[in-house]
Design an enzyme around this catalytic site. Structure first.
Site, PDB file in Angstrom:
ATOM      1  N   LYS A   1       0.698  -1.244   0.008  1.00  0.00           N
ATOM      2  CA  LYS A   1      -0.046   0.025   0.038  1.00  0.00           C
ATOM      3  C   LYS A   1       0.780   1.418  -0.085  1.00  0.00           C
ATOM      4  CE  LYS A   1      -4.512  -1.286   2.074  1.00  0.00           C
ATOM      5  NZ  LYS A   1      -5.305  -0.941   3.153  1.00  0.00           N
TER       6      LYS A   1
ATOM      7  N   LYS B   1      -4.777 -10.195  -6.961  1.00  0.00           N
ATOM      8  CA  LYS B   1      -6.172 -10.289  -6.263  1.00  0.00           C
ATOM      9  C   LYS B   1      -7.135  -9.540  -6.772  1.00  0.00           C
ATOM     10  CE  LYS B   1      -5.642  -8.038  -2.241  1.00  0.00           C
ATOM     11  NZ  LYS B   1      -5.558  -7.723  -0.931  1.00  0.00           N
TER      12      LYS B   1
ATOM     13  N   LYS C   1     -10.423  -3.417  -4.313  1.00  0.00           N
ATOM     14  CA  LYS C   1     -11.439  -2.327  -4.868  1.00  0.00           C
ATOM     15  C   LYS C   1     -10.095  -1.319  -5.357  1.00  0.00           C
ATOM     16  CE  LYS C   1     -12.059  -2.257   0.197  1.00  0.00           C
ATOM     17  NZ  LYS C   1     -13.040  -2.615   1.215  1.00  0.00           N
TER      18      LYS C   1
HETATM   19  P1  TYM Z   1     -10.391  -5.496   3.577  1.00  0.00           P
HETATM   20  O1  TYM Z   1     -11.459  -4.387   3.864  1.00  0.00           O
HETATM   21  O2  TYM Z   1      -9.478  -5.274   2.694  1.00  0.00           O
HETATM   22  O3  TYM Z   1     -11.229  -6.872   3.416  1.00  0.00           O
HETATM   23  C1  TYM Z   1     -12.348  -7.443   3.779  1.00  0.00           C
HETATM   24  C2  TYM Z   1     -12.253  -8.828   3.879  1.00  0.00           C
HETATM   25  O4  TYM Z   1     -12.477  -9.319   2.493  1.00  0.00           O
HETATM   26  C3  TYM Z   1     -11.205 -10.269   2.210  1.00  0.00           C
HETATM   27  N1  TYM Z   1     -10.943 -10.069   1.096  1.00  0.00           N
HETATM   28  C4  TYM Z   1     -10.723 -11.039   0.247  1.00  0.00           C
HETATM   29  N2  TYM Z   1     -11.076 -12.422   0.180  1.00  0.00           N
HETATM   30  C5  TYM Z   1     -10.758 -13.202  -1.100  1.00  0.00           C
HETATM   31  N3  TYM Z   1     -10.350 -12.692  -2.194  1.00  0.00           N
HETATM   32  C6  TYM Z   1     -10.277 -11.347  -2.307  1.00  0.00           C
HETATM   33  N4  TYM Z   1      -9.615 -10.835  -3.490  1.00  0.00           N
HETATM   34  C7  TYM Z   1     -10.333 -10.352  -1.096  1.00  0.00           C
HETATM   35  N5  TYM Z   1     -10.156  -9.374  -1.043  1.00  0.00           N
HETATM   36  C8  TYM Z   1     -10.463  -8.953   0.423  1.00  0.00           C
HETATM   37  C9  TYM Z   1     -10.263  -9.693   3.214  1.00  0.00           C
HETATM   38  O5  TYM Z   1      -9.340 -11.011   3.438  1.00  0.00           O
HETATM   39  C10 TYM Z   1     -10.946  -9.490   4.526  1.00  0.00           C
HETATM   40  O6  TYM Z   1     -11.347 -10.729   5.266  1.00  0.00           O
HETATM   41  N6  TYM Z   1      -7.530  -5.301   7.572  1.00  0.00           N
HETATM   42  C11 TYM Z   1      -8.833  -5.674   7.175  1.00  0.00           C
HETATM   43  C12 TYM Z   1      -9.880  -5.302   7.883  1.00  0.00           C
HETATM   44  C13 TYM Z   1      -9.823  -5.621   9.401  1.00  0.00           C
HETATM   45  C14 TYM Z   1     -10.057  -6.862  10.155  1.00  0.00           C
HETATM   46  C15 TYM Z   1      -9.781  -6.458  11.446  1.00  0.00           C
HETATM   47  C16 TYM Z   1     -10.391  -7.969   9.604  1.00  0.00           C
HETATM   48  C17 TYM Z   1      -9.459  -4.623  10.194  1.00  0.00           C
HETATM   49  N7  TYM Z   1      -9.656  -5.031  11.554  1.00  0.00           N
HETATM   50  C18 TYM Z   1     -10.006  -7.329  12.386  1.00  0.00           C
HETATM   51  C19 TYM Z   1     -10.474  -8.931  10.782  1.00  0.00           C
HETATM   52  C20 TYM Z   1     -10.279  -8.542  11.991  1.00  0.00           C
HETATM   53  C21 TYM Z   1      -9.010  -5.411   5.733  1.00  0.00           C
HETATM   54  O7  TYM Z   1      -8.335  -4.724   5.019  1.00  0.00           O
HETATM   55  O8  TYM Z   1      -9.845  -5.975   4.971  1.00  0.00           O
END
Ligand code: TYM
Length: 342
Positions: free
Chosen positions: A118, A201, A204
């Protein structure tokens, strides 16, 4: 509160930093609903404090947070059964994160691949919040003493760090206070790839909208994106090993399997031998049949944003009944003087 045995509790979060896409849905949200159906407490969070580690337009952030809440509910999360919150309304997340900033080591953070991705080449210009992001994530989880965290594959390293932080805190203070959380990375689509490039992957932040299916896409857009998805000239193999070195083909089969709630082998046993010209319309129909009701319900819920705000307010009240005592005990362990009645 017991310091040695931890009752099962599930926590996870999604950033309100843009549209929900198919990766978020299959990798995370669909699994959140599965956990809600088990006999275990579930807490799901819109992580707005994480979102602002990179610039967010304030009006868009507010809209995206409410829309994400609508997405959670439309996908099957029930605010009466799961606690739904936005992170900034439960201040103990940020308060525990500060303690964890003092537990985590610079070297641990520097190893985080998501920070490197990032921040890009200009890491000196990244926000301090982006660097400390995983400590806030550890706090999100551990402020509930959560034991299980359903996520997609890309969050694995952050969850390992969460365990490192819990272990160092427990060790440094000589307590058994924070649990060793289990990452739960399950299902056929834990890493959904871009529809345009099987080596990236689905995300967004990809500039090409054709690379992802958004939860707000209509049936035509979904069908068109699947029709145009990159593939190779061969047909579907009859076993999973025939997908090795065919990332685009593998991705479409995994998406199908996740929607159909089957394994990749089951899908191939049924559809092996078909050409992509036959398989893509099947996948498009399946995707539309699952996603269209969710996007229709999301837009219905977004017509009543006051109700969404009430759901989040109630969620925060329920959450704070859990987080406030855990923060108080943490402060006590660390050596902070508590307030007294005056
Ligand atoms: P974020 O917002 O990027 O993504 C949310 C969830 O979606 C999953 N994900 C995917 N799974 C499969 N294929 C993909 N292409 C894909 N893109 C995203 C992510 O693995 C995630 O589960 N850091 C985290 C948010 C967060 C969080 C937490 C998660 C903050 N605090 C505590 C769990 C526990 C994040 O940026 O997710």
């Amino acid at each position: 509160m017991s310091e040695t045995s931890f009752t099962p509790r599930v926590f996870s979060g999604i950033q309100p930093s843009g549209n929900l896409h198919l990766g978020n849905y299959l990798g995370a949200l669909k699994r959140f609903v599965d956990w809600q159906e088990k006999d275990v407490e579930t807490i799901y969070c819109m992580v707005d404090l994480h979102a602002i580690t990179v610039w967010q337009d304030p009006a868009k952030l507010r809209h995206a947070t409410r829309e994400l809440c609508a997405g959670f509910i439309a996908a099957g999360l029930d605010p009466a059964r799961s606690i739904l919150i936005n992170q900034s309304q439960v201040p103990e997340h940020a308060q525990l994160a500060w303690i964890f900033n003092c537990v985590a080591r610079m070297g641990w953070m520097q190893r985080m691949t998501q920070f490197k991705d990032k921040a890009g080449k200009n890491a000196q210009n990244a926000s301090l919040g982006l660097f400390a992001y995983p400590a806030l994530m550890a706090a999100d989880i551990l402020i509930y003493h959560a034991t299980h965290v359903p996520v997609g594959e890309d969050q694995k390293q952050h969850l390992e760090l969460t365990r490192d932080i819990a272990a160092k805190f427990n060790h440094d203070y000589g307590v058994d206070f924070f649990p060793m959380t289990e990452p739960v990375i399950e299902g056929a689509a834990t890493r959904v790839m871009s529809l345009r490039d099987g080596s990236k992957k689905m995300s967004k932040s990809d500039p090409s909208d054709a690379s992802r299916i958004n939860m707000t896409d209509d049936a035509d857009a979904i069908a068109k994106k699947i029709r145009k998805a990159k593939t190779d000239p061969e047909g579907l193999p009859s076993e999973a090993k025939g997908l090795e070195d065919r990332p685009e083909a593998r991705n479409l089969v995994e998406i199908y399997a996740a929607f159909a709630e089957q394994s990749v082998d089951q899908v191939l046993a049924e559809l092996g031998g078909k050409q992509f010209s036959e398989f893509k319309p099947l996948l498009a129909d399946l995707a539309v049949s699952k996603l269209a009701p969710i996007s229709a319900e999301m837009s219905r819920l977004m017509d009543n944003q006051d109700e969404i705000d009430r759901i989040l307010t109630r969620g925060a009240e329920r959450a704070r009944a859990i987080t406030a005592p855990i923060l108080r005990r943490t402060y006590d362990i660390v050596g902070m003087v508590p307030p007294v009645q005056v």
